[in-house]
Write a protein that holds these residues in place. Sequence first.
Motif, PDB file in Angstrom:
ATOM      1  N   LEU A  27     -12.987  26.296   6.076  1.00 26.05           N
ATOM      2  CA  LEU A  27     -12.311  27.321   5.291  1.00 26.05           C
ATOM      3  C   LEU A  27     -13.096  28.620   5.342  1.00 26.05           C
ATOM      4  O   LEU A  27     -14.331  28.612   5.370  1.00 26.05           O
ATOM      5  CB  LEU A  27     -12.178  26.878   3.829  1.00 26.05           C
ATOM      6  CG  LEU A  27     -11.451  25.560   3.546  1.00 26.05           C
ATOM      7  CD1 LEU A  27     -11.514  25.252   2.063  1.00 26.05           C
ATOM      8  CD2 LEU A  27     -10.007  25.621   4.024  1.00 26.05           C
ATOM      9  N   ARG A  30      -9.186  28.029  -3.220  1.00 23.08           N
ATOM     10  CA  ARG A  30      -9.091  26.601  -3.514  1.00 23.08           C
ATOM     11  C   ARG A  30      -9.920  26.229  -4.750  1.00 23.08           C
ATOM     12  O   ARG A  30      -9.542  25.351  -5.523  1.00 23.08           O
ATOM     13  CB  ARG A  30      -9.536  25.798  -2.291  1.00 23.08           C
ATOM     14  CG  ARG A  30      -9.113  24.340  -2.354  1.00 23.08           C
ATOM     15  CD  ARG A  30      -9.359  23.624  -1.047  1.00 23.08           C
ATOM     16  NE  ARG A  30      -8.472  24.066   0.045  1.00 23.08           N
ATOM     17  CZ  ARG A  30      -8.261  23.376   1.162  1.00 23.08           C
ATOM     18  NH1 ARG A  30      -8.868  22.197   1.330  1.00 23.08           N
ATOM     19  NH2 ARG A  30      -7.470  23.834   2.103  1.00 23.08           N
ATOM     20  N   ALA A  54     -13.898  21.906   4.195  1.00 21.49           N
ATOM     21  CA  ALA A  54     -12.794  21.771   3.243  1.00 21.49           C
ATOM     22  C   ALA A  54     -12.977  20.547   2.337  1.00 21.49           C
ATOM     23  O   ALA A  54     -12.672  20.601   1.143  1.00 21.49           O
ATOM     24  CB  ALA A  54     -11.462  21.683   3.982  1.00 21.49           C
ATOM     25  N   ALA A 103     -11.796  29.354   0.572  1.00 26.05           N
ATOM     26  CA  ALA A 103     -12.591  28.494  -0.308  1.00 26.05           C
ATOM     27  C   ALA A 103     -12.518  28.978  -1.748  1.00 26.05           C
ATOM     28  O   ALA A 103     -12.393  28.179  -2.690  1.00 26.05           O
ATOM     29  CB  ALA A 103     -14.045  28.473   0.167  1.00 26.05           C
ATOM     30  N   GLU A 140     -11.825  20.232   8.813  1.00 26.38           N
ATOM     31  CA  GLU A 140     -11.282  21.561   8.556  1.00 26.38           C
ATOM     32  C   GLU A 140     -12.341  22.473   7.952  1.00 26.38           C
ATOM     33  O   GLU A 140     -13.096  22.079   7.061  1.00 26.38           O
ATOM     34  CB  GLU A 140     -10.098  21.437   7.591  1.00 26.38           C
ATOM     35  CG  GLU A 140      -9.439  22.763   7.246  1.00 26.38           C
ATOM     36  CD  GLU A 140      -8.370  22.611   6.180  1.00 26.38           C
ATOM     37  OE1 GLU A 140      -7.730  23.626   5.856  1.00 26.38           O
ATOM     38  OE2 GLU A 140      -8.181  21.479   5.677  1.00 26.38           O
TER      39      GLU A 140
END
Length: 412
Positions: free
Chosen positions: A13, A21, A53, A18, A11
Amino acid sequence: MTDQDQGADGERLTTREAAERLGVKPETVYAYVSRGQLGSRRDPGGRGSTFDAEEVDALVRRGRRQAAGGDGTPVIRTGITLIETDRYYFRGVDATELARRYRYEEIADWLWTGTLERGIRFTAPSEPLAAARRAVEALPAHSGSTDRLRVAAIAAAAADPLRFDLGPSAVTGVGRALVPTLVDALPAVGTARRGESRLAARLWSRLTARDPDETSLGALDMALSLLIDHDLAASTLAVRVAASARAHPYAVVSAGLGALDGPLHGAASGLAHRMLTEVLERGSAAPVVADHLRAGRRVPGLGHRLYPVRDPRAEALFDALAEIPDARPALAAAREVETTAGRQTDLHANVDLALATLSVSAGMAAEAGETVFAIARTAGWIAHALEEYEERPLRMRPSGRYTGPRPPRPAP
């Protein structure tokens, strides 16, 4: 996230995703990239950068958003030592002033407990001390002082069934017992004064056969006090890692001693000792300094990356040594080394040169400074262990960035 963003390599981002997260601003994400903490890839559709990710999640797990300095160096919160331009402080108090006013045991205990107890003495318990002495006596004759201290710490730990108690009072008790155990386990080369309980006096008899006067003992005690802590030096970082894993205090000190046993940390004063001895033998610093420079070696005992001008520990110890008549030749040699090297570089004496001046003037072996350093720093290591035990366990667990070949690969 589109199917295109979920490529075969996992994955991806966007910058915004990002940042969310990680719990930081988008510009901080790019700061992580510039520090080498996070990789990025230009999006084929021209929508900016994308980020792996799994790599972002690993950064979250490491807690780097709370513990990253401006240059990407991990930062550990500590309330023990502050180092500023040419000064350093223990819990906000000028450390050199503490060393001038109080003895080593008093400062160490205050650092652990926050309470200053005048006249406190550290005493080695009989059973751990007996175990430590037996272990030290079993070592080969050529063993160094750090070898002996490591073995003594391990043996003392084995003799203490309560070592796994990590409560503050228990850890402080270990500190009060372990420091004198390390000193008293070392083989004596001189005769200690009868009834003398001061740690500096007992250590003196392990370092030289000369009888000390009060001024000389005061200088040794000052050296111990000045060297109790110095923020997160290599050995102290090793101590924090061990304490983070909830190693008991003896094991924590053993970790510090292991990191100390190298020419770039604890053994640095030994190189300065040999240099000063040569200066005194040849009668001048100039040829000795020239030999070091010609061989492409640094002149020992000069410069410290944390002090742009002068090391306050060196200046305080030099002041104490100036009061000792027997130290004046070695002190003059040290100052001559500093002056001679200063013609080519702007480096000044550091504490290793001051320690070497003490050891040379007192007829000690070259490794005596390393012994003083290790005994002194044990108190600081205990202080850092007390701090780290209050933190989340195993927080000192960085994640490696794998740079080897990608799997799958055939077995060799």
